[in-house]
Enzyme design. Structure first.
Site, PDB file in Angstrom:
ATOM      1  N   SER A 418     -28.414   3.009 -16.676  1.00  0.00           N
ATOM      2  CA  SER A 418     -27.599   4.040 -17.323  1.00  0.00           C
ATOM      3  C   SER A 418     -26.223   3.503 -17.706  1.00  0.00           C
ATOM      4  O   SER A 418     -25.461   4.183 -18.375  1.00  0.00           O
ATOM      5  CB  SER A 418     -27.438   5.244 -16.391  1.00  0.00           C
ATOM      6  OG  SER A 418     -26.858   4.834 -15.169  1.00  0.00           O
ATOM      7  N   HIS A 439     -33.572   4.603 -21.216  1.00  0.00           N
ATOM      8  CA  HIS A 439     -32.814   5.362 -20.217  1.00  0.00           C
ATOM      9  C   HIS A 439     -33.314   6.801 -20.132  1.00  0.00           C
ATOM     10  O   HIS A 439     -33.078   7.615 -21.030  1.00  0.00           O
ATOM     11  CB  HIS A 439     -31.316   5.335 -20.572  1.00  0.00           C
ATOM     12  CG  HIS A 439     -30.479   6.136 -19.634  1.00  0.00           C
ATOM     13  ND1 HIS A 439     -29.344   6.814 -20.037  1.00  0.00           N
ATOM     14  CD2 HIS A 439     -30.604   6.394 -18.302  1.00  0.00           C
ATOM     15  CE1 HIS A 439     -28.816   7.445 -18.996  1.00  0.00           C
ATOM     16  NE2 HIS A 439     -29.563   7.205 -17.940  1.00  0.00           N
ATOM     17  N   GLU A 451     -32.841   7.767 -24.000  1.00  0.00           N
ATOM     18  CA  GLU A 451     -32.057   6.887 -24.872  1.00  0.00           C
ATOM     19  C   GLU A 451     -32.794   5.553 -24.990  1.00  0.00           C
ATOM     20  O   GLU A 451     -33.066   4.903 -23.971  1.00  0.00           O
ATOM     21  CB  GLU A 451     -30.660   6.647 -24.274  1.00  0.00           C
ATOM     22  CG  GLU A 451     -29.761   7.861 -24.337  1.00  0.00           C
ATOM     23  CD  GLU A 451     -28.401   7.631 -23.685  1.00  0.00           C
ATOM     24  OE1 GLU A 451     -27.395   8.072 -24.257  1.00  0.00           O
ATOM     25  OE2 GLU A 451     -28.342   7.000 -22.607  1.00  0.00           O
ATOM     26  N   ASN A 489     -23.559   9.152 -21.484  1.00  0.00           N
ATOM     27  CA  ASN A 489     -22.569   8.931 -20.424  1.00  0.00           C
ATOM     28  C   ASN A 489     -21.204   8.565 -20.986  1.00  0.00           C
ATOM     29  O   ASN A 489     -20.170   8.910 -20.408  1.00  0.00           O
ATOM     30  CB  ASN A 489     -23.064   7.859 -19.444  1.00  0.00           C
ATOM     31  CG  ASN A 489     -24.125   8.412 -18.510  1.00  0.00           C
ATOM     32  OD1 ASN A 489     -24.169   9.608 -18.253  1.00  0.00           O
ATOM     33  ND2 ASN A 489     -24.995   7.561 -18.010  1.00  0.00           N
TER      34      ASN A 489
END
Length: 683
Positions: A418, A439, A451, A489
């Site tokens: 991540s 991800h 992702e 993120n």
């Protein structure tokens, strides 16, 4: 009468289709010797997808135009109901929205057993309610409680369930659909020995009030209202409007009930929430077609998958694959971890059986596709291998060095990291072009987003293969260029960091969470930190602080909590205390209050200001992601945050929300400009 919209995979009830239907129904009314009408689709697996959303997603139409469009649909359905012979809607494939409302005007609905056959009124999902009589005719057909549940949730019913509800007369083999529909017409005439003519009485009955007693109505609608309010949080007006229409119309004659529906429908057309939800619908369609590579690049076939790591993420990823029929081997060095991982997959499958999403046989079949191993030799025949071990760069690189030589020619190696750079981890590989990030989000069985992270050397075939694999297992993939934090993120970090800064400035944790939830987030940023784990949050924050030092403001509170062993829900205490049996909510904790006191006095801040502090830095970072070409379009940013962190869909996404502020946006950004670069969007 066969529906087959030219040049389209779907039949939609746009203005052109409505004109043809009106003409056809009008001519049938005056044609002699017609025994009955069967409406059927010329497209296998598709009846009517509903109204044309392109016609509904624009600016708010004038009240006069809205009313005339509603009247047009109502008149069409009424014209079918007024035909002087029995009518049958022969449904194969999706029968949704306005398509089902049209079908509800027919005397009988017959469904085929085609796997794509489902019936539903999903209008509340786009901020509207059924406007062509759906709230009233469905209520008269299956009762107010079931109708309210179906309409307010927007969820469709498969053919068998539709038959159980009384929504369709029967479910028949696909190849027999037309013959059985014609037989229904003959039965209605009494040709098969019965009395026939019952369709006339049924029409009269369906136009009458339902006749609920005061006690029945009070109970049915009290329960439904409580359920709707709990699910919408008072943010989405459409389900509540649908429920009001059902409640007010149930004990009225049909014409009066339809007038009630229209009055509830009109204010929703072209409203900001409806426009945003329709925009999200179209963005979802676009994302589901995008491959992230030039046209013509073919995905490689993927027969078998390997997952390294049997922890929370590894077991979730393995479970997602076997659930969709992909044979998967799950590896771990510890037998106990493997056993726990298999139990986790089994629990997830059983959970789906319990809620009716899977049969016991399907669950057993999925579990049979899962194998386990303690040795990397088991990866020698895998087409894709996904690493899901601890978030440590050196440990991952060491593993890749062991695994890569074992893989068959052309196999893809992917990391579920991540935070760690895909380009950097690829440096030690012999085939960096066949390495990428994949991800998944936690919990894997519930989170739709994946992702697909493209490193500097990742080739097109690898990207398109991973995109195809993610879709095959029911996920929504977004292709992201490698950068710290990737998409979700990276854009989430300013929001989480700002929440910590607000705490250190003296704003109460509960006030911050309440402001975020009032904005529409599923939970506040403080609760979210406790959920993901404060150690995880501290590590990810550190990666992003080092990557973007000019926009990151250092906080010390998170580090203090981790040092004190308060890691969130998993240890019983973080920002909140979880040991008092309050479940996931957590209680205010005097220990945290003492720690916060060391930063200074308590500070009151308005909900609006807290929201601006949380979401404006998120918006500014989203503009930078776009400016740097990390994703292909604004749609990827919007959908990444909606699917990845639960950003409220009714706001259309972070960029749409900012755009909706109009002239206020520059002023709001200027108000906080002195706080630093995190409030400065890309030019």
């Amino acid at each position: 009468l066969t529906l087959d919209q030219p040049g389209s995979r779907a039949n939609t009830l746009g203005q052109a289709m409505l004109s043809e239907l009106e003409t056809a129904i009008a001519s049938l009314r005056t044609t002699e010797n017609v025994r009955g009408l069967v409406l059927i689709s010329g497209k296998p697996g598709m009846f009517i997808a509903g109204a044309d959303l392109k016609e509904l997603g624009g600016a708010k139409p004038s009240p006069e135009l809205s009313r005339s469009l509603v009247k047009r649909g109502l008149d069409l359905v009424a014209s079918v109901e007024g035909l002087p012979f029995p009518t049958v809607a022969a449904i194969e494939g999706a029968c949704m929205g306005g398509g089902l409302e049209l079908a509800l005007g027919f005397d009988y609905r017959l469904a085929s057993d085609h796997p794509k056959t489902e019936l539903g009124l999903p209008e509340t999902k786009i901020g509207l309610i059924p406007g062509w009589g759906g709230t009233q005719r469905l209520t008269r057909l299956i009762g107010p409680s079931l109708a309210a549940e179906m309409i307010c949730s927007g969820e469709p019913a498969k053919a068998k369930r539709a038959q159980e509800l009384g929504l369709v007369f029967d479910v028949v083999p696909s190849a027999q659909l037309l013959d059985r529909a014609l037989a229904l017409v003959r039965m209605a005439h009494g040709d098969s020995g019965g009395e026939g003519g019952g369709w006339r009485e049924a029409r009269v009955r369906r136009a009458q009030p339902i006749g609920l007693s005061e006690e029945q109505a009070s109970f049915a609608f009290a329960v439904a209202t409580a359920q709707v309010k709990m699910k919408t949080g008072g943010v989405y007006p459409a389900p509540e409007a649908a429920l009001r229409a059902i409640q007010k119309g149930a004990n009225l004659p049909l014409p009066d009930a339809l007038a009630i529906e229209t009055e509830e429908f009109l204010p929703l057309v072209g409203s900001p929430i409806s426009r945003n939800l329709i925009s999200v619908f179209f963005m979802t369609q676009a994302i589901n077609k995008a491959t992230g590579v030039p046209a013509g690049v073919e995905a490689r076939p993927v027969g078998q998958v390997g997952v390294i790591g049997a922890g929370l993420m590894g077991a979730g990823i393995a479970g997602a694959h076997v659930r969709r029929g992909v044979p998967t081997v799950m590896l771990d060095t510890a037998p106990a971890a493997l056993e726990k991982g298999v139990q986790s997959v089994s629990r997830s499958l059983l959970g789906r059986v319990e809620i009716g999403r899977m049969s016991p046989q399907e669950a057993a079949g999925s579990l049979a596709l899962l194998s386990t191993s303690l040795t990397t030799q088991a990866l020698a025949d895998r087409d894709v291998v996904i690493e899901a071990i601890v978030e440590n760069e050196e440990a991952k690189k060491k593993l890749f060095a062991q695994v890569e030589p074992l893989l068959p020619p052309g196999a893809i190696l992917a990391s579920n990291t991540s935070t760690i750079s895909i380009s950097r981890m690829a440096q030690g590989l012999k085939a960096p072009e066949r390495f990428a990030g994949l991800h998944f989000f936690n919990p894997v069985d519930r989170m739709q987003l994946v992702e697909v992270i493209r490193g500097e050397k990742t080739d097109d075939a690898t990207v398109v293969t991973l995109v195809a694999l993610a879709r095959r297992i029911g996920k929504t993939p977004i292709v992201v260029r490698d950068c710290p934090g990737f998409l979700v993120n990276r854009v989430l970090f300013p929001y989480m960091n700002e929440a910590l800064l607000l705490l250190e400035e003296g704003v109460a944790p509960r006030a911050i969470d309440k402001a975020a939830v009032a904005f529409g987030m599923p939970m506040g940023p403080i609760t979210l930190q406790d959920l993901v784990g404060l150690d995880t949050s501290l590590y990810a924050g550190g990666v992003l602080e080092r990557a973007f030092p000019e926009r990151a403001v250092k906080t010390t509170l998170l580090g203090q909590l981790v040092q004190a062993g308060r890691l969130g829900q998993k240890t019983g205490a973080g920002f909140y205390n979880y040991t008092g049996g309050k479940g996931g909510k957590g209680a205010d904790d005097p220990v945290l209050a003492e720690m916060l006191a060391s930063f200074g006095t308590r500070k009151e801040m308005s909900t609006e200001e807290i929201q601006e502090r949380l979401f404006l830095p998120m918006y500014a970072e989203a503009t930078r992601v776009l400016a740097e070409g990390i994703v292909a379009s604004p749609a990827e940013v919007e959908m990444g945050l909606i699917l990845g962190i639960g950003f409220p869909p009714h706001k259309g996404g972070i960029l749409s929300w900012a755009q909706s502020l109009g002239d206020q946006l520059p002023a709001k950004l200027a108000k906080y400009a002195g706080l630093g670069a995190r409030y400065h969007p890309a030019q």
